[in-house]
Enzyme design. Structure first.
Site, mmCIF file in Angstrom:
data_model
loop_
_atom_site.group_PDB
_atom_site.id
_atom_site.type_symbol
_atom_site.label_atom_id
_atom_site.label_comp_id
_atom_site.label_asym_id
_atom_site.label_seq_id
_atom_site.Cartn_x
_atom_site.Cartn_y
_atom_site.Cartn_z
ATOM 1 N N TRP A 1 -48.823 -0.010 17.384
ATOM 2 C CA TRP A 1 -49.941 0.504 18.166
ATOM 3 C C TRP A 1 -51.256 -0.112 17.742
ATOM 4 O O TRP A 1 -52.141 -0.352 18.566
ATOM 5 C CB TRP A 1 -50.007 2.032 18.082
ATOM 6 C CG TRP A 1 -49.457 2.668 19.311
ATOM 7 C CD1 TRP A 1 -48.379 3.490 19.401
ATOM 8 C CD2 TRP A 1 -49.936 2.510 20.646
ATOM 9 N NE1 TRP A 1 -48.158 3.838 20.710
ATOM 10 C CE2 TRP A 1 -49.099 3.253 21.492
ATOM 11 C CE3 TRP A 1 -50.993 1.786 21.201
ATOM 12 C CZ2 TRP A 1 -49.285 3.319 22.873
ATOM 13 C CZ3 TRP A 1 -51.176 1.850 22.581
ATOM 14 C CH2 TRP A 1 -50.333 2.603 23.386
ATOM 15 N N SER B 1 -47.319 6.266 26.790
ATOM 16 C CA SER B 1 -47.528 4.827 26.646
ATOM 17 C C SER B 1 -46.695 4.302 25.488
ATOM 18 O O SER B 1 -46.725 4.868 24.398
ATOM 19 C CB SER B 1 -49.012 4.534 26.391
ATOM 20 O OG SER B 1 -49.517 5.364 25.367
ATOM 21 N N LYS C 1 -44.304 17.255 21.931
ATOM 22 C CA LYS C 1 -43.339 16.487 22.741
ATOM 23 C C LYS C 1 -42.438 15.632 21.860
ATOM 24 O O LYS C 1 -41.314 15.294 22.258
ATOM 25 C CB LYS C 1 -44.060 15.660 23.794
ATOM 26 C CG LYS C 1 -44.926 14.534 23.275
ATOM 27 C CD LYS C 1 -44.171 13.234 23.050
ATOM 28 C CE LYS C 1 -45.013 12.234 22.293
ATOM 29 N NZ LYS C 1 -44.279 10.995 21.982
ATOM 30 N N THR D 1 -41.103 10.142 26.934
ATOM 31 C CA THR D 1 -40.380 10.059 25.662
ATOM 32 C C THR D 1 -39.069 10.828 25.643
ATOM 33 O O THR D 1 -38.274 10.655 24.712
ATOM 34 C CB THR D 1 -41.262 10.550 24.502
ATOM 35 O OG1 THR D 1 -41.708 11.869 24.779
ATOM 36 C CG2 THR D 1 -42.466 9.650 24.328
ATOM 37 N N SER E 1 -38.606 5.273 22.903
ATOM 38 C CA SER E 1 -39.188 6.336 22.091
ATOM 39 C C SER E 1 -38.411 6.453 20.787
ATOM 40 O O SER E 1 -37.195 6.661 20.787
ATOM 41 C CB SER E 1 -39.138 7.671 22.837
ATOM 42 O OG SER E 1 -39.319 8.752 21.943
ATOM 43 N N ARG E 2 -39.104 6.338 19.669
ATOM 44 C CA ARG E 2 -38.431 6.437 18.374
ATOM 45 C C ARG E 2 -37.860 7.835 18.152
ATOM 46 O O ARG E 2 -36.811 7.987 17.519
ATOM 47 C CB ARG E 2 -39.405 6.060 17.253
ATOM 48 C CG ARG E 2 -39.663 4.566 17.167
ATOM 49 C CD ARG E 2 -40.716 4.213 16.162
ATOM 50 N NE ARG E 2 -42.043 4.641 16.594
ATOM 51 C CZ ARG E 2 -43.173 4.314 15.970
ATOM 52 N NH1 ARG E 2 -43.132 3.582 14.878
ATOM 53 N NH2 ARG E 2 -44.334 4.721 16.423
ATOM 54 N N GLU F 1 -42.010 10.599 14.278
ATOM 55 C CA GLU F 1 -42.998 11.609 13.896
ATOM 56 C C GLU F 1 -42.452 13.027 14.026
ATOM 57 O O GLU F 1 -42.817 13.926 13.269
ATOM 58 C CB GLU F 1 -44.255 11.464 14.769
ATOM 59 C CG GLU F 1 -45.052 10.195 14.533
ATOM 60 C CD GLU F 1 -46.035 10.314 13.383
ATOM 61 O OE1 GLU F 1 -45.798 11.139 12.471
ATOM 62 O OE2 GLU F 1 -47.039 9.581 13.389
#
Length: 320
Positions: A14, A130, A183, A240, A246-247, A269
């Site tokens: 990012w 994003s 989220k 996500t 999405s991790r 996260e």
């Protein structure tokens, strides 16, 4: 408030994705800075060059002299990054968190961490649906930038926006933060459903009921409904909870498949946020069974199958 001199702290995906509008890209250590200078691209975004007009250096107190600073570091490292720039930060300088999380131990949201670690800062938050790789490659995206001062939020949105990245501005800082943090936990749950091959119907039900939890928690914290159903809330959930970029979703898929080796290699996260979110929800009397199930699975207190059974056998109730 032109914000002509902008710094980005963090040379991960990012950080480099947003570097096109920044004067300085500040890596978290000297080795990272030297690697970026040599390659002019981040290892996280191979094939995407960092603009030659962007300066690169290791982060230090001098970064605090810039007109605005984006902290594009993981949520659990944000306090340290804010402390680093604090000594030379001018009063009222916008410091924008790009992390989506809640700090462990303190239960602080990212703007609260900034306010504590860098008292001169005007804390702000940037969040929304994003993926860094898409933004870096110039694919269209829209996000939300929130600050307590509406004029500052609007000016920052103009400074950071481009022909392909559209920031909307808001003063609902807490709402934007809650959407981004909660989220991630929901994305892990959605990934578990996909990894377990529970089907499209289960996925739709999980995301819908999970968003209801996010909404209840947000309202209990004073967030505006339009923020929670906007880009940084529902928009980010849609992105996500359905895409392996999405991790958090990828991590959940590995957990659902019972693949601990792959799960251990993903920095998500939501792993850190899940237990904190559940603790905060209990303090506020907010029922969040899906988030609680994720926290229990990650802590090894229950299995995926047992968690699914527990959710499906909850007492029947009206939807809401």
């Amino acid at each position: 408030m032109a914000f002509e001199h902008i710094a980005v702290v963090g040379a991960g995906a990012w950080g480099t994705a947003r570097a096109g509008r920044a004067v300085l890209l500040a890596a978290r250590d000297r080795a990272g800075a030297e690697l970026l200078v040599d390659r002019r691209e981040s290892p996280r975004l191979p094939g995407v060059p960092v603009n030659e007009n962007v300066g690169i250096a290791a982060v230090g107190a001098e970064v605090g002299r810039y007109d605005a600073i984006l902290l594009a570091v993981p949520s659990q490292h944000l306090r340290a990054a804010a402390r680093t720039i604090a000594p030379e930060l001018r009063q009222g300088t916008p410091v924008i968190a790009c992390a989506k999380g809640i700090e462990r131990g303190t239960h602080r949201f990212m703007t609260e961490v900034i306010a504590e670690a860098a008292p001169a800062a005007l804390p702000a938050i940037l969040s929304g649906p994003s993926f860094a790789a898409e933004v870096a490659r110039g694919q269209p995206a829209a996000v939300t930038l929130a600050a307590g001062d509406e004029a500052v939020a609007a000016a920052l949105a103009r400074a950071l926006g481009s022909s392909t990245l559209r920031p909307y501005h808001s003063t609902d800082v807490r709402g934007v933060e809650i959407g981004g943090a909660a989220k991630n936990v929901l994305a892990i749950a959605a990934g578990i459903v996909a990894g377990r091959k529970l089907g499209a119907s289960a996925a739709a039900a999980l995301v819908t009921r999970g968003f209801a939890e996010l909404f209840r928690f947000g309202r209990a914290c004073g967030a505006r409904p339009e923020t929670l159903t906007g880009l940084s809330g529902l928009g980010d959930v849609i992105l996500t909870c359905s895409n392996a970029q999405s991790r958090n979703y990828s991590f959940g898929m590995a957990v659902g498949r019972g693949d601990p080796a792959q799960a251990s290699g993903v920095l998500a996260e939501g792993i850190f946020t899940a237990p904190v979110l559940v603790e905060m929800a209990k303090e506020k009397g907010v029922d969040m069974p899906i988030a609680s199930a994720v926290a229990d699975i990650l802590a090894g207190r229950t299995s995926v199958d047992a968690a699914v059974e527990a959710l499906l056998t909850r007492p029947f109730r009206a939807e809401g």
